[in-house]
Design a protein around this motif. Structure first.
Motif, short mmCIF file in Angstrom:
data_model
loop_
_atom_site.label_atom_id
_atom_site.label_comp_id
_atom_site.label_asym_id
_atom_site.label_seq_id
_atom_site.Cartn_x
_atom_site.Cartn_y
_atom_site.Cartn_z
N SER A 62 3.37 -3.20 3.89
CA SER A 62 3.35 -4.26 2.55
C SER A 62 2.85 -5.72 3.77
CB SER A 62 4.38 -4.75 2.02
OG SER A 62 5.46 -4.96 3.25
N LEU A 63 2.02 -6.40 3.11
CA LEU A 63 1.63 -7.66 3.80
C LEU A 63 1.86 -8.92 3.18
CD1 LEU A 63 -0.25 -9.08 5.99
CD2 LEU A 63 -2.13 -8.85 4.45
N HIS A 64 2.79 -9.77 3.87
CA HIS A 64 3.11 -11.07 3.22
C HIS A 64 2.41 -12.29 4.29
CE1 HIS A 64 6.64 -8.77 1.84
NE2 HIS A 64 5.62 -9.06 1.04
N ASN A 65 1.22 -12.80 3.66
CA ASN A 65 0.57 -13.64 4.69
C ASN A 65 1.23 -14.78 4.93
OD1 ASN A 65 -1.71 -13.73 6.29
ND2 ASN A 65 -2.94 -12.55 4.71
N TRP A 125 0.78 -1.07 0.12
CA TRP A 125 -0.02 0.11 0.09
C TRP A 125 0.93 1.33 -0.04
CZ3 TRP A 125 -1.33 -3.88 3.21
CH2 TRP A 125 -2.56 -4.63 3.10
N MET A 126 0.16 2.34 -0.68
CA MET A 126 0.92 3.62 -0.41
C MET A 126 0.41 4.18 0.70
SD MET A 126 2.75 3.11 -3.14
CE MET A 126 3.75 4.54 -2.91
N MET A 130 4.61 -17.63 10.02
CA MET A 130 4.02 -16.47 10.71
C MET A 130 3.67 -15.37 9.37
SD MET A 130 4.63 -16.80 13.91
CE MET A 130 4.83 -15.36 14.82
N SER A 131 2.65 -14.49 9.48
CA SER A 131 2.39 -13.38 8.77
C SER A 131 2.93 -12.15 9.26
CB SER A 131 0.81 -13.50 8.84
OG SER A 131 0.27 -14.59 8.13
N GLU A 132 3.35 -11.43 8.16
CA GLU A 132 4.35 -10.16 8.38
C GLU A 132 3.52 -8.90 7.57
OE1 GLU A 132 7.94 -11.19 6.62
OE2 GLU A 132 8.48 -12.88 7.88
N TYR A 133 3.21 -8.07 8.24
CA TYR A 133 2.74 -6.57 7.88
C TYR A 133 4.06 -5.67 8.20
CZ TYR A 133 1.00 -2.00 7.48
OH TYR A 133 0.75 -0.71 7.05
N MET A 134 4.54 -4.96 7.34
CA MET A 134 5.78 -4.05 7.34
C MET A 134 5.35 -2.71 7.27
SD MET A 134 9.58 -5.78 6.07
CE MET A 134 10.15 -4.19 6.72
N GLY A 135 6.02 -1.80 7.76
CA GLY A 135 5.81 -0.40 7.49
C GLY A 135 7.21 0.22 7.81
#
Length: 452
Positions: free
Chosen positions: A375-378, A104-105, A346-351
């Protein structure tokens, strides 16, 4: 213990989960008990309990507040009539459930006046606040105060979970029952469930990220073989000192319960003259994190950069970890130093708070991984360094080098699958070209040449 921060008017207590004691009026705390027959100065004693009464001592959280009037005397709450909030606290499987890798922006900071309550947008999450299971990932973008001395007096109570705030743009002034916090980008704040608070953008606007924890509370990770020192030091977590106001001016108190908003009109809830306990809001400066890394070979797993964790009943498995990627030295020999290609249970949301993340470049048409974006990597979705990063880092001469100077990225990592919301899938600005960062991966395999 009290210490001054970089502002002139706020003081803090230091020490993660310590039993703090604070009074704005000398003698306001009872001498040795919690509920004397009569409290000093005609105050009322009120307990704020963050765990069950019989939770084990290491997981038992409560504070005693000595206030001008108890919160039980508030008028009844009614549904909030007007709100533009896009908060969500229940995440069943939905039409957006997918192994897709999202990027995402940043959300736009609103031109019209928008305070914190109306400026929260839920991107994704897992579990259910009503069952006290899982968490939510929100964004906030605000351009107005919640509470000031002129035209605005609005306060929030969150019954759904603990808010972990990660500012990206603009400092926050957080007014709470326990006292006040000033929180800048590269700092974080945690507001526990049930604490009354108001958030103002110090410079007119602010934007950032929120991890709302429904299940348990954040704690420091165990250090294991690292030893007694390293990562986030307990003494660097700062708690507010008591400050109170005695005012009968009408205040709108907004109560969030299962993502529904309710309101009542009452006097100032910031009337706590003294408090003691271990359940209170706090802040932490991420630049004080003591990073641990490989000094021989191989890229170490990102868990060594965990600042805070909320553990599940499964040992070593987190409801959510808060992990950062701070500036540091890279010295591993004969090693691909950036994050490796991987799939993860594990799932990862990054900022990104500032700068450029070491494993990403601005490769897409929309600008790539930028501050304020995410970003999201499930679970089990393959991801890793962008191909240009891989090619560069696979061939360069290895020497001791600084990594991430001027940058600070973070990750909310969870044992749960993230379910993306309608806002995250349709209304937020998606980088539709994200998968293209791996589209030019070359086939380098040659069975006749080992090549190392």
């Amino acid at each position: 213990m009290s210490s001054n921060n970089n502002t002139k008017h706020l003081q803090y207590h230091s020490g993660f989960n310590n039993q703090h004691a604070s009074e704005a009026l000398k003698g306001a705390l009872p001498d040795f008990q919690n509920t004397p027959q009569k409290c000093p100065f005609g105050l009322y004693a009120e307990q704020l309990q963050g765990s069950s009464f019989t939770a084990p001592r290491e997981h038992n959280f409560r504070s005693w507040l000595y206030r001008i009037r108890p919160t039980a005397s508030y008028p009844e709450f009614k549904p909030l009539k007007k709100s533009s909030s896009k908060i969500q606290c229940s995440f069943p499987t939905n039409e957006y459930t997918s192994p897709r890798r999202y990027r995402w922006m940043p959300v736009d900071i609103p031109n019209e006046k928008t305070d914190f309550i109306d400026g929260i947008f839920t991107i994704a999450g897992a579990g259910n606040a009503a069952m006290k299971s899982g968490f939510a990932t929100h964004l906030y973008a605000i351009s107005d105060d919640m509470y000031n001395s002129t035209d605005k007096k609005r306060v929030m109570i969150n019954a759904d979970g603990d808010f972990l705030l990660v500012p990206e743009h603009g400092a926050l002034y957080i007014k709470t029952e326990f006292g006040d916090l000033e929180v800048h980008p590269k700092e974080i704040a945690v507001i526990p469930r049930g604490v009354r608070f108001a958030i103002n953008p110090l410079n007119g606007t602010a934007r950032g990220y929120i991890c709302e924890l429904f299940q348990g509370h954040f704690e420091l990770p165990g250090l294991g073989p690292i030893g007694a020192n390293g990562l986030a030091n307990p003494r660097d977590f700062l708690y507010p000192t008591a400050r109170y106001e005695e005012s009968d001016d009408k205040v709108q108190v907004v109560h969030k319960m299962q993502a529904k908003l309710f309101e009542t009109q009452t006097w100032s809830p910031f009337d706590v003259v003294a408090w003691h306990g271990n359940y209170a809001p706090y802040k932490y400066d991420l630049t004080k994190f003591c990073a641990v890394n490989s000094v021989t070979f191989d890229h170490i797993d990102p868990s060594v950069f965990t600042v805070l964790t909320a553990q599940s009943p499964v040992a070593g498995t987190a409801v959510v970890d808060f992990v950062i990627f701070p500036p540091r030295w890279g010295v591993a020999e004969n090693t691909f130093r950036p994050p490796y290609f991987h799939r993860n249970t594990m799932s990862e949301y990054m900022g990104l708070i500032t700068g450029n993340y070491e494993a990403k470049m601005a490769t897409s048409k929309k600008g790539g991984f930028v501050p304020g974006g995410g970003s999201l990597h499930n679970c089990m979705s393959g991801h890793g360094p962008e191909i240009r990063v891989f090619e560069k880092e696979s061939t360069k001469k290895l020497e001791p080098e600084r990594v991430g100077d001027g940058s600070l990225a973070f990750m909310f990592e969870s044992m749960y699958h993230f379910n993306v919301t309608k806002f995250g899938a349709q209304e937020a600005t998606l980088d539709e070209d994200y998968a293209e960062v791996w589209s030019d991966v070359k086939k380098n395999f040659n069975p006749n040449e080992r090549g190392v």
